[in-house]
Design an enzyme around this catalytic site. Structure first.
Site, PDB file in Angstrom:
ATOM      1  N   PRO A  13     -18.691   9.276 -12.712  1.00  0.00           N
ATOM      2  CA  PRO A  13     -19.786   9.822 -12.864  1.00  0.00           C
ATOM      3  C   PRO A  13     -19.697  11.377 -12.651  1.00  0.00           C
ATOM      4  CG  PRO A  13     -20.285   8.796 -10.931  1.00  0.00           C
ATOM      5  CD  PRO A  13     -19.234   8.092 -11.540  1.00  0.00           C
ATOM      6  N   ASN A  14     -19.907  12.224 -13.590  1.00  0.00           N
ATOM      7  CA  ASN A  14     -20.101  13.649 -13.681  1.00  0.00           C
ATOM      8  C   ASN A  14     -18.633  14.111 -14.057  1.00  0.00           C
ATOM      9  OD1 ASN A  14     -22.609  14.318 -12.909  1.00  0.00           O
ATOM     10  ND2 ASN A  14     -22.320  13.433 -11.061  1.00  0.00           N
ATOM     11  N   ARG A  21     -18.173  22.688 -15.509  1.00  0.00           N
ATOM     12  CA  ARG A  21     -19.315  23.163 -14.547  1.00  0.00           C
ATOM     13  C   ARG A  21     -18.556  23.391 -12.941  1.00  0.00           C
ATOM     14  NH1 ARG A  21     -24.692  22.085 -16.866  1.00  0.00           N
ATOM     15  NH2 ARG A  21     -24.191  22.646 -18.799  1.00  0.00           N
ATOM     16  N   TYR A  26     -13.627  22.362  -8.832  1.00  0.00           N
ATOM     17  CA  TYR A  26     -12.936  21.260  -9.347  1.00  0.00           C
ATOM     18  C   TYR A  26     -11.848  21.818 -10.457  1.00  0.00           C
ATOM     19  CZ  TYR A  26     -15.947  17.964  -7.089  1.00  0.00           C
ATOM     20  OH  TYR A  26     -16.684  16.940  -6.185  1.00  0.00           O
ATOM     21  N   ASN A  77     -10.599   6.875 -11.194  1.00  0.00           N
ATOM     22  CA  ASN A  77     -11.329   7.839 -10.257  1.00  0.00           C
ATOM     23  C   ASN A  77     -12.610   7.470 -10.217  1.00  0.00           C
ATOM     24  OD1 ASN A  77     -12.640   9.940  -8.956  1.00  0.00           O
ATOM     25  ND2 ASN A  77     -11.592  11.607  -9.941  1.00  0.00           N
ATOM     26  N   ALA A  80     -18.155   9.718  -7.240  1.00  0.00           N
ATOM     27  CA  ALA A  80     -19.050   9.245  -6.046  1.00  0.00           C
ATOM     28  C   ALA A  80     -19.179   7.748  -5.718  1.00  0.00           C
ATOM     29  CB  ALA A  80     -20.353  10.031  -6.174  1.00  0.00           C
ATOM     30  N   HIS A  83     -17.696   6.085  -2.690  1.00  0.00           N
ATOM     31  CA  HIS A  83     -18.134   6.148  -1.289  1.00  0.00           C
ATOM     32  C   HIS A  83     -19.276   5.011  -0.972  1.00  0.00           C
ATOM     33  CE1 HIS A  83     -15.702   9.664  -1.539  1.00  0.00           C
ATOM     34  NE2 HIS A  83     -16.696  10.299  -2.386  1.00  0.00           N
ATOM     35  N   GLU A 101      -6.292   4.436  -7.113  1.00  0.00           N
ATOM     36  CA  GLU A 101      -7.239   5.289  -7.131  1.00  0.00           C
ATOM     37  C   GLU A 101      -6.995   6.615  -6.791  1.00  0.00           C
ATOM     38  OE1 GLU A 101     -10.997   3.833  -4.696  1.00  0.00           O
ATOM     39  OE2 GLU A 101     -10.842   5.861  -3.521  1.00  0.00           O
ATOM     40  N   HIS A 103      -8.197  10.808  -6.589  1.00  0.00           N
ATOM     41  CA  HIS A 103      -9.015  11.833  -6.588  1.00  0.00           C
ATOM     42  C   HIS A 103      -8.480  13.476  -6.871  1.00  0.00           C
ATOM     43  CE1 HIS A 103     -12.138   9.131  -5.183  1.00  0.00           C
ATOM     44  NE2 HIS A 103     -11.186   8.410  -4.588  1.00  0.00           N
ATOM     45  N   LEU A 104      -9.203  14.015  -7.325  1.00  0.00           N
ATOM     46  CA  LEU A 104      -8.628  15.512  -7.706  1.00  0.00           C
ATOM     47  C   LEU A 104      -8.718  16.096  -6.000  1.00  0.00           C
ATOM     48  CD1 LEU A 104     -11.246  16.114 -10.438  1.00  0.00           C
ATOM     49  CD2 LEU A 104      -8.723  15.989 -10.669  1.00  0.00           C
ATOM     50  N   SER A 105      -9.865  15.902  -5.310  1.00  0.00           N
ATOM     51  CA  SER A 105      -9.917  16.872  -4.058  1.00  0.00           C
ATOM     52  C   SER A 105      -9.362  15.931  -3.063  1.00  0.00           C
ATOM     53  CB  SER A 105     -11.722  17.118  -3.822  1.00  0.00           C
ATOM     54  OG  SER A 105     -12.396  15.839  -3.814  1.00  0.00           O
ATOM     55  N   ARG A 110     -13.177  16.637   3.201  1.00  0.00           N
ATOM     56  CA  ARG A 110     -14.715  17.344   2.812  1.00  0.00           C
ATOM     57  C   ARG A 110     -15.594  16.749   3.769  1.00  0.00           C
ATOM     58  NH1 ARG A 110     -14.892  16.740  -3.430  1.00  0.00           N
ATOM     59  NH2 ARG A 110     -16.767  18.185  -3.091  1.00  0.00           N
ATOM     60  N   ARG A 114     -17.706  11.622   2.506  1.00  0.00           N
ATOM     61  CA  ARG A 114     -16.630  11.444   1.465  1.00  0.00           C
ATOM     62  C   ARG A 114     -15.427  10.978   2.054  1.00  0.00           C
ATOM     63  NH1 ARG A 114     -18.587  14.128  -3.287  1.00  0.00           N
ATOM     64  NH2 ARG A 114     -19.521  15.974  -2.569  1.00  0.00           N
TER      65      ARG A 114
HETATM   66  O1  CA2 Z   1     -12.302  14.501  -5.755  1.00  0.00           O
HETATM   67  C1  CA2 Z   1     -12.364  13.540  -6.764  1.00  0.00           C
HETATM   68  O2  CA2 Z   1     -11.929  13.414  -7.554  1.00  0.00           O
HETATM   69  C2  CA2 Z   1     -14.029  13.082  -6.508  1.00  0.00           C
HETATM   70  O3  CA2 Z   1     -13.897  11.689  -7.116  1.00  0.00           O
HETATM   71  C3  CA2 Z   1     -14.818  13.803  -7.349  1.00  0.00           C
HETATM   72  C4  CA2 Z   1     -16.491  13.378  -7.251  1.00  0.00           C
HETATM   73  C5  CA2 Z   1     -16.787  13.175  -5.913  1.00  0.00           C
HETATM   74  O4  CA2 Z   1     -18.057  12.881  -5.870  1.00  0.00           O
HETATM   75  C6  CA2 Z   1     -15.880  12.380  -5.063  1.00  0.00           C
HETATM   76  O5  CA2 Z   1     -16.355  12.579  -3.505  1.00  0.00           O
HETATM   77  C7  CA2 Z   1     -14.397  13.034  -5.075  1.00  0.00           C
HETATM   78  C8  CA2 Z   1     -17.379  14.232  -7.955  1.00  0.00           C
HETATM   79  C9  CA2 Z   1     -17.156  14.318  -9.316  1.00  0.00           C
HETATM   80  C10 CA2 Z   1     -17.980  15.286 -10.112  1.00  0.00           C
HETATM   81  O6  CA2 Z   1     -17.168  16.508 -10.918  1.00  0.00           O
HETATM   82  C11 CA2 Z   1     -17.899  17.546 -11.147  1.00  0.00           C
HETATM   83  C12 CA2 Z   1     -17.171  18.458 -12.034  1.00  0.00           C
HETATM   84  C13 CA2 Z   1     -17.715  19.565 -12.469  1.00  0.00           C
HETATM   85  C14 CA2 Z   1     -18.826  19.695 -12.144  1.00  0.00           C
HETATM   86  C15 CA2 Z   1     -19.646  19.101 -11.295  1.00  0.00           C
HETATM   87  C16 CA2 Z   1     -19.218  17.674 -10.889  1.00  0.00           C
END
Ligand code: CA2
Length: 152
Positions: A13-14, A21, A26, A77, A80, A83, A101, A103-105, A110, A114
């Site tokens: 998601p997202n 955004r 990100y 990936n 959210a 978690h 798996e 993750h970008l971050s 964090r 998370r």
């Molecule tokens: O770091 C990652 O790849 C995450 O999976 C990104 C998720 C976050 O909930 C995980 O804890 C870590 C969130 C992805 C949301 O991506 C966005 C991108 C642009 C604007 C808003 C959200």
């Protein structure tokens, strides 16, 4: 299994908002940019990719289930859902395909919520904190795993 390794790249998601955004969190790389880079890497290694992004948990579960018989591994990936989605964890365990798996971050530096991944135990490994490069590193690791299993 097919001679050509097939990988399902699944983003949660997202992640469709990447680069569009909140670039301060990100980055400016879009999901399309990431997927194009992965396709190039896969082609260089003689593999094929099916890249999908879903916002819904059920759609993620459906995609994982459908990978059985159509893919040799999953790069995921879960966003959210990482978690808290026992459903995605169970689907990964059920299909019995190697999964990595990404993750970008750096989720462990964090917010506390998370720090746990409920999906990671159903994966062979996890790569986090390298931005878009996490996907690339994850794909290389997954293709190595698939190659080891296939013996080529
Ligand atoms: O770091 C990652 O790849 C995450 O999976 C990104 C998720 C976050 O909930 C995980 O804890 C870590 C969130 C992805 C949301 O991506 C966005 C991108 C642009 C604007 C808003 C959200």
């Amino acid at each position: 299994m097919a001679a050509l390794a097939r990988v399902l790249v699944l983003s949660g998601p997202n992640l469709n908002l990447l680069g569009v955004r909140e670039p301060e969190v990100y980055g400016r790389t879009t999901l399309a940019d990431i997927e194009a880079d992965l396709v190039r890497r896969a082609q260089a290694r003689g593999a094929s990719l099916d890249c999908q992004q879903h916002n819904g948990e059920g759609a993620m579960v459906d995609a994982i289930q459908a990978a059985r018989g159509t893919a040799d591994g999953i790069l995921i990936n879960p966003g959210a859902y990482t978690h808290y989605s026992i459903a995605i964890r169970d689907a990964l365990a059920a299909v019995d395909l190697p999964a990595v798996e990404v993750h970008l971050s750096h989720i462990f530096t964090r917010e506390a919520f998370r720090h746990e991944s409920v999906t990671a135990p159903a994966c062979r490994g996890i790569i986090a904190g390298f931005g878009a490069r996490s996907y690339a590193l994850g794909l290389e690791a997954l293709l190595d795993l698939i190659g080891e299993t296939a013996g080529y």
